[in-house]
Design a protein around this motif. Structure first.
Motif, mmCIF file in Angstrom:
data_model
loop_
_atom_site.group_PDB
_atom_site.id
_atom_site.type_symbol
_atom_site.label_atom_id
_atom_site.label_comp_id
_atom_site.label_asym_id
_atom_site.label_seq_id
_atom_site.Cartn_x
_atom_site.Cartn_y
_atom_site.Cartn_z
ATOM 1 N N ILE A 137 0.639 -1.250 -0.173
ATOM 2 C CA ILE A 137 0.088 0.132 0.663
ATOM 3 C C ILE A 137 0.536 1.109 -0.108
ATOM 4 N N THR A 138 1.519 1.842 -1.259
ATOM 5 C CA THR A 138 2.025 2.793 -1.111
ATOM 6 C C THR A 138 2.123 3.968 -1.203
ATOM 7 N N TYR A 139 0.585 4.563 -1.272
ATOM 8 C CA TYR A 139 0.377 5.838 -1.274
ATOM 9 C C TYR A 139 -0.506 5.833 0.437
ATOM 10 N N LEU A 140 -0.371 4.562 0.991
ATOM 11 C CA LEU A 140 0.255 5.417 2.472
ATOM 12 C C LEU A 140 0.825 5.778 3.050
ATOM 13 N N ASP A 141 2.900 5.810 2.383
ATOM 14 C CA ASP A 141 3.292 6.618 2.656
ATOM 15 C C ASP A 141 3.217 8.118 3.003
ATOM 16 N N SER A 142 2.969 7.931 1.006
ATOM 17 C CA SER A 142 2.566 9.772 1.115
ATOM 18 C C SER A 142 1.116 10.477 1.948
ATOM 19 N N LEU A 143 0.189 9.668 2.610
ATOM 20 C CA LEU A 143 -0.728 9.843 3.070
ATOM 21 C C LEU A 143 -0.747 10.389 4.803
ATOM 22 N N THR A 144 0.396 9.822 5.163
ATOM 23 C CA THR A 144 0.925 9.561 6.265
ATOM 24 C C THR A 144 1.842 10.777 6.540
ATOM 25 N N GLY A 145 2.798 11.036 5.525
ATOM 26 C CA GLY A 145 3.194 12.656 5.014
ATOM 27 C C GLY A 145 2.075 13.391 5.244
ATOM 28 N N ILE A 146 1.266 13.559 4.329
ATOM 29 C CA ILE A 146 0.187 14.393 4.959
ATOM 30 C C ILE A 146 -0.701 14.858 5.719
ATOM 31 N N PHE A 147 -0.364 13.693 7.088
ATOM 32 C CA PHE A 147 -1.261 13.576 8.276
ATOM 33 C C PHE A 147 0.262 14.606 8.751
ATOM 34 N N GLY A 148 0.877 14.924 8.985
ATOM 35 C CA GLY A 148 1.962 14.606 9.024
ATOM 36 C C GLY A 148 2.075 16.457 9.000
ATOM 37 N N GLY A 149 2.044 16.837 7.784
ATOM 38 C CA GLY A 149 1.544 18.232 7.510
ATOM 39 C C GLY A 149 1.195 18.708 8.514
ATOM 40 N N ILE A 150 -0.066 18.897 8.801
ATOM 41 C CA ILE A 150 -1.192 19.254 8.762
ATOM 42 C C ILE A 150 -1.832 18.763 10.363
ATOM 43 N N LEU A 151 -0.253 17.686 11.432
ATOM 44 C CA LEU A 151 -0.017 17.859 12.791
ATOM 45 C C LEU A 151 1.235 19.201 12.845
ATOM 46 N N ILE A 152 1.489 19.387 12.130
ATOM 47 C CA ILE A 152 2.817 20.409 12.490
ATOM 48 C C ILE A 152 1.484 22.171 12.356
ATOM 49 N N ILE A 153 0.921 21.943 11.654
ATOM 50 C CA ILE A 153 0.190 22.703 11.018
ATOM 51 C C ILE A 153 -0.602 22.798 12.494
ATOM 52 N N ASN A 154 -2.039 22.307 13.089
ATOM 53 C CA ASN A 154 -2.455 21.927 13.653
ATOM 54 C C ASN A 154 -1.600 22.947 14.990
ATOM 55 N N TRP A 155 -0.166 22.157 15.340
ATOM 56 C CA TRP A 155 0.939 22.507 16.474
ATOM 57 C C TRP A 155 1.274 23.623 16.051
#
Length: 224
Positions: free
Chosen positions: A189-207
């Protein structure tokens, strides 16, 4: 500033410098290997760590300035807000980095590339170990043995607290990166790697948003 609080500030300054060294070394490794292995999750983790390295550096500089001007008449209300100002500044860089990571992820989704999972997982695990070590460094020591009043003094070191939460957030991002890479390797499931990157970006923005709001309240003396 009381003698007790000055001692805490000095100890926190030393802890911050040590954590900066570990963070920068790991940050460089993650970014290089993230691009080399085409892992967006690992790259995002590396740049997320870069924002923490910046925040930690600002924290360290704030300690130096606070100590240097502690007996100066230059600051009318003392030097307490220097640390808050550095936390405010780091939140701006943090938010910018979060948006940049999301942009990179979207570009990678449009133009997908193969991922070298074994190498990426290894470096991500190393990053997590370093994060755990940094958390241990920042948590360990004198404040675990303080009385209630003394603990309150430690909590008022907003400069140190903001740096500490940066490290906690980075550890969480490392866990997400490792999870995405392992799932991608064994379940294809290679696209999960990119989706995790998006989640990480959102996490940074929220912080960044939370840190920005809190520091602004302190800087403009909003009643709590």
């Amino acid at each position: 500033m009381s003698e007790h609080k000055t001692e805490i500030s000095t100890n926190n300054e030393k802890k911050t410098l040590l954590v900066i060294i570990f963070t920068i070394i790991t940050m460089i490794a993650e970014i290089i290997y993230g691009y080399a292995t085409n892992s967006m999750a690992l790259t995002a983790d590396g740049y997320h760590m870069a924002t923490h390295a910046l925040a930690l550096t600002l924290t360290y500089v704030a300690y130096i300035l606070t100590r240097h001007f502690s007996n100066s008449d230059l600051f009318q209300n003392g030097t307490e807000k220097i640390g808050t100002l550095t936390a405010y500044t780091s939140s701006l860089f943090l938010g910018f980095t979060g948006f940049w990571i999301i942009f990179e992820v979207i570009e990678r989704l449009i133009n997908p590339q193969s991922i070298k999972f074994d190498e990426a997982i290894l470096v991500a695990i190393i990053g997590l170990i370093v994060n755990a070590l940094c958390i241990f460094i920042m948590e360990g020591g004198e404040h675990k043995h303080h009385t209630h009043d003394e603990k309150k003094d430690t909590d008022e070191d907003y400069n140190f607290k903001s740096a500490y939460y940066h490290i906690l957030a980075d550890a969480l991002t490392s866990v997400l990166a490792i999870s995405a890479l392992v799932i991608g390797k064994y379940f294809n499931i290679t696209y999960l790697d990119s989706l995790t990157g998006i989640f990480g970006g959102i996490l940074i923005i929220n912080w960044a948003k939370g840190l920005l709001i809190n520091t602004i309240k302190i800087l403009v003396d909003v009643r709590q």
